[in-house]
Design an enzyme around this catalytic site. Structure first.
Site, PDB file in Angstrom:
ATOM      1  N   SER A   8      10.589  -9.325 -15.723  1.00 15.49           N
ATOM      2  CA  SER A   8      10.126  -7.938 -15.685  1.00 15.49           C
ATOM      3  C   SER A   8       9.726  -7.459 -17.077  1.00 15.49           C
ATOM      4  O   SER A   8      10.550  -7.395 -17.994  1.00 15.49           O
ATOM      5  CB  SER A   8      11.219  -7.028 -15.131  1.00 15.49           C
ATOM      6  OG  SER A   8      10.844  -5.685 -15.370  1.00 15.49           O
ATOM      7  N   HIS A  33       6.403  -9.652 -13.524  1.00 10.39           N
ATOM      8  CA  HIS A  33       6.772  -8.460 -12.759  1.00 10.39           C
ATOM      9  C   HIS A  33       6.452  -7.190 -13.563  1.00 10.39           C
ATOM     10  O   HIS A  33       6.830  -7.059 -14.723  1.00 10.39           O
ATOM     11  CB  HIS A  33       8.272  -8.518 -12.450  1.00 10.39           C
ATOM     12  CG  HIS A  33       8.765  -7.507 -11.466  1.00 10.39           C
ATOM     13  ND1 HIS A  33       8.579  -7.626 -10.105  1.00 10.39           N
ATOM     14  CD2 HIS A  33       9.465  -6.353 -11.646  1.00 10.39           C
ATOM     15  CE1 HIS A  33       9.151  -6.599  -9.492  1.00 10.39           C
ATOM     16  NE2 HIS A  33       9.682  -5.796 -10.406  1.00 10.39           N
ATOM     17  N   ASP A  35       6.783  -3.083 -13.467  1.00 13.22           N
ATOM     18  CA  ASP A  35       7.478  -1.959 -12.833  1.00 13.22           C
ATOM     19  C   ASP A  35       6.781  -0.642 -13.154  1.00 13.22           C
ATOM     20  O   ASP A  35       6.808  -0.190 -14.299  1.00 13.22           O
ATOM     21  CB  ASP A  35       8.919  -1.889 -13.349  1.00 13.22           C
ATOM     22  CG  ASP A  35       9.783  -3.001 -12.772  1.00 13.22           C
ATOM     23  OD1 ASP A  35       9.897  -3.063 -11.536  1.00 13.22           O
ATOM     24  OD2 ASP A  35      10.327  -3.797 -13.558  1.00 13.22           O
ATOM     25  N   MET A  37       6.752   3.343 -12.575  1.00  8.92           N
ATOM     26  CA  MET A  37       7.633   4.450 -12.147  1.00  8.92           C
ATOM     27  C   MET A  37       6.981   5.785 -12.454  1.00  8.92           C
ATOM     28  O   MET A  37       6.424   5.956 -13.538  1.00  8.92           O
ATOM     29  CB  MET A  37       8.956   4.373 -12.914  1.00  8.92           C
ATOM     30  CG  MET A  37       9.659   3.046 -12.794  1.00  8.92           C
ATOM     31  SD  MET A  37      11.179   3.083 -13.762  1.00  8.92           S
ATOM     32  CE  MET A  37      11.720   1.389 -13.558  1.00  8.92           C
ATOM     33  N   HIS A  66       5.312  -3.825  -8.880  1.00  8.66           N
ATOM     34  CA  HIS A  66       6.333  -3.111  -8.102  1.00  8.66           C
ATOM     35  C   HIS A  66       6.150  -1.615  -8.331  1.00  8.66           C
ATOM     36  O   HIS A  66       6.474  -1.102  -9.400  1.00  8.66           O
ATOM     37  CB  HIS A  66       7.710  -3.605  -8.591  1.00  8.66           C
ATOM     38  CG  HIS A  66       8.872  -2.904  -7.969  1.00  8.66           C
ATOM     39  ND1 HIS A  66      10.143  -2.982  -8.505  1.00  8.66           N
ATOM     40  CD2 HIS A  66       8.983  -2.132  -6.851  1.00  8.66           C
ATOM     41  CE1 HIS A  66      10.985  -2.280  -7.742  1.00  8.66           C
ATOM     42  NE2 HIS A  66      10.301  -1.748  -6.752  1.00  8.66           N
ATOM     43  N   MET A  68       7.104   2.066  -7.930  1.00 11.47           N
ATOM     44  CA  MET A  68       8.176   3.011  -7.593  1.00 11.47           C
ATOM     45  C   MET A  68       7.569   4.396  -7.736  1.00 11.47           C
ATOM     46  O   MET A  68       7.892   5.156  -8.655  1.00 11.47           O
ATOM     47  CB  MET A  68       9.376   2.790  -8.539  1.00 11.47           C
ATOM     48  CG  MET A  68      10.137   1.505  -8.192  1.00 11.47           C
ATOM     49  SD  MET A  68      11.164   0.913  -9.547  1.00 11.47           S
ATOM     50  CE  MET A  68       9.965  -0.061 -10.437  1.00 11.47           C
ATOM     51  N   MET A 137      15.886  -4.552  -3.256  1.00 15.39           N
ATOM     52  CA  MET A 137      16.472  -4.019  -4.492  1.00 15.39           C
ATOM     53  C   MET A 137      17.973  -4.270  -4.481  1.00 15.39           C
ATOM     54  O   MET A 137      18.677  -3.896  -3.537  1.00 15.39           O
ATOM     55  CB  MET A 137      16.213  -2.516  -4.620  1.00 15.39           C
ATOM     56  CG  MET A 137      14.770  -2.129  -4.924  1.00 15.39           C
ATOM     57  SD  MET A 137      14.034  -2.959  -6.347  1.00 15.39           S
ATOM     58  CE  MET A 137      15.107  -2.396  -7.672  1.00 15.39           C
ATOM     59  N   ASP A 175      15.475  -7.983  -6.826  1.00 15.54           N
ATOM     60  CA  ASP A 175      15.229  -7.293  -8.099  1.00 15.54           C
ATOM     61  C   ASP A 175      16.424  -6.429  -8.493  1.00 15.54           C
ATOM     62  O   ASP A 175      16.804  -5.520  -7.756  1.00 15.54           O
ATOM     63  CB  ASP A 175      13.975  -6.419  -7.913  1.00 15.54           C
ATOM     64  CG  ASP A 175      13.510  -5.733  -9.184  1.00 15.54           C
ATOM     65  OD1 ASP A 175      14.116  -5.930 -10.254  1.00 15.54           O
ATOM     66  OD2 ASP A 175      12.518  -4.981  -9.086  1.00 15.54           O
ATOM     67  N   GLY A 197      14.814  -8.900 -15.876  1.00 15.59           N
ATOM     68  CA  GLY A 197      14.321  -8.182 -17.047  1.00 15.59           C
ATOM     69  C   GLY A 197      15.204  -8.424 -18.248  1.00 15.59           C
ATOM     70  O   GLY A 197      14.904  -9.229 -19.130  1.00 15.59           O
TER      71      GLY A 197
HETATM   72  C1  DX5 Z   1      14.401  -1.521 -11.751  1.00 15.25           C
HETATM   73  C2  DX5 Z   1      13.215  -2.448 -11.818  1.00 15.25           C
HETATM   74  C3  DX5 Z   1      13.568  -3.834 -12.209  1.00 15.25           C
HETATM   75  C4  DX5 Z   1      14.163  -3.967 -13.589  1.00 15.25           C
HETATM   76  C5  DX5 Z   1      15.112  -5.130 -13.534  1.00 15.25           C
HETATM   77  O1  DX5 Z   1      14.053  -0.363 -11.089  1.00 15.25           O
HETATM   78  O2  DX5 Z   1      12.595  -2.523 -10.545  1.00 15.25           O
HETATM   79  O3  DX5 Z   1      12.465  -4.716 -12.063  1.00 15.25           O
HETATM   80  O4  DX5 Z   1      13.225  -4.180 -14.595  1.00 15.25           O
HETATM   81  O5  DX5 Z   1      15.841  -5.171 -14.699  1.00 15.25           O
HETATM   82  P1  DX5 Z   1      17.155  -6.041 -14.846  1.00 15.25           P
HETATM   83  O6  DX5 Z   1      16.769  -7.472 -14.580  1.00 15.25           O
HETATM   84  O7  DX5 Z   1      17.540  -5.793 -16.259  1.00 15.25           O
HETATM   85  O8  DX5 Z   1      18.151  -5.534 -13.853  1.00 15.25           O
HETATM   86 ZN    ZN Z   2      11.019  -4.145 -10.246  1.00 11.97          ZN
END
Ligand code: DX5
Ligand code: ZN
Length: 216
Positions: A8, A33, A35, A37, A66, A68, A137, A175, A197
């Site tokens: 990520s 990946h 993310d 948001m 991804h 969000m 998730m 994830d 990540g």
């Molecule tokens: C959280 C994200 C993840 C995040 C994962 O909302 O969707 O992709 O980056 O991070 P780690 O691997 O640190 O939990």
């Molecule tokens: Zn994610």
């Protein structure tokens, strides 16, 4: 079953996005990946189209986006134009998941749906034949660096049985809170793709950490 790792970029150094993307490009990880948001669907804001550009330029690997965000149907086509190979939106974020899947497919990308920890995997049963991917998730979406919720293993196993019962090829991606310490259990529960990540970018040797997770 295949094993895929999707580091990520949320945990990358945004001052050195090109360098960090090239590192993933050289590594054994197959996907990247991304993310996105919006500060509404989740209580955090990450980045959007302009930040995807240097990432897309620095790798030919599969960009696993991804979303969000609320009302994903408004933006999914633009994410495909920005270079997404897979576009995953949240089941909880739209009133028309089927319509959103069709938009992604028509724009030329693979379509995925993600579910938050409290959403039962069973809500996806009828959609499975239309989905390339389900993103389970294993933390509340919004932030990197949280701990893996142990009950996620049972949700993954249930989803795997649903996919097998329907004879679909839908990929299960997981994830949140994934590391070399739990990667094996998550793969064995039925996941084929893991997002990581902080475990990747926080490691002294990220490329070696990626191999460790893939071979866990
Ligand atoms: C959280 C994200 C993840 C995040 C994962 O909302 O969707 O992709 O980056 O991070 P780690 O691997 O640190 O939990
Ligand atoms: Zn994610």
């Amino acid at each position: 079953m295949q094993r895929i790792l999707s580091p990520s970029m949320l945990s990358a150094d945004f001052g050195h996005l090109e360098r960090d993307t090239r590192m993933i490009d050289r590594s054994a990880a197959q996907w990247v990946h991304i993310d996105v948001m919006d500060g509404v669907f989740v209580p955090n804001i990450s980045f959007g189209f302009p930040v995807m550009k240097p990432i897309r330029r620095a790798t030919s690997k599969c960009l696993d986006v991804h979303l969000m965000i609320v009302e994903p149907e408004k933006y999914v086509e633009r994410f495909v134009q920005a270079g997404a190979d897979i576009v995953t939106f949240h089941y909880e974020a739209t009133s028309d998941p089927k319509g959103c899947i069709d938009l992604i497919r028509r724009a030329g990308a693979k379509a995925g749906i993600s579910i938050k920890p409290a959403t039962p995997v069973e809500v996806l049963d009828e959609l499975l034949p239309t989905l390339d991917l389900v993103l389970v998730m294993s933390v509340e979406p919004g932030f990197g660096g949280q701990s893996f919720i142990p009950e996620s293993l049972d949700r993954i196993a249930r989803l795997r049985r649903m996919i097998e019962a329907r004879g679909c090829a839908t990929v299960i991606e997981v994830d949140g809170g994934i590391s070399a310490a739990n990667a094996r259990a998550v793969f064995e529960a039925g996941a084929e793709a893991l997002v990581a990540g902080s475990a990747v970018f926080g490691a002294a040797d990220p490329e070696a950490e990626i191999v460790k997770m893939l071979e866990a």
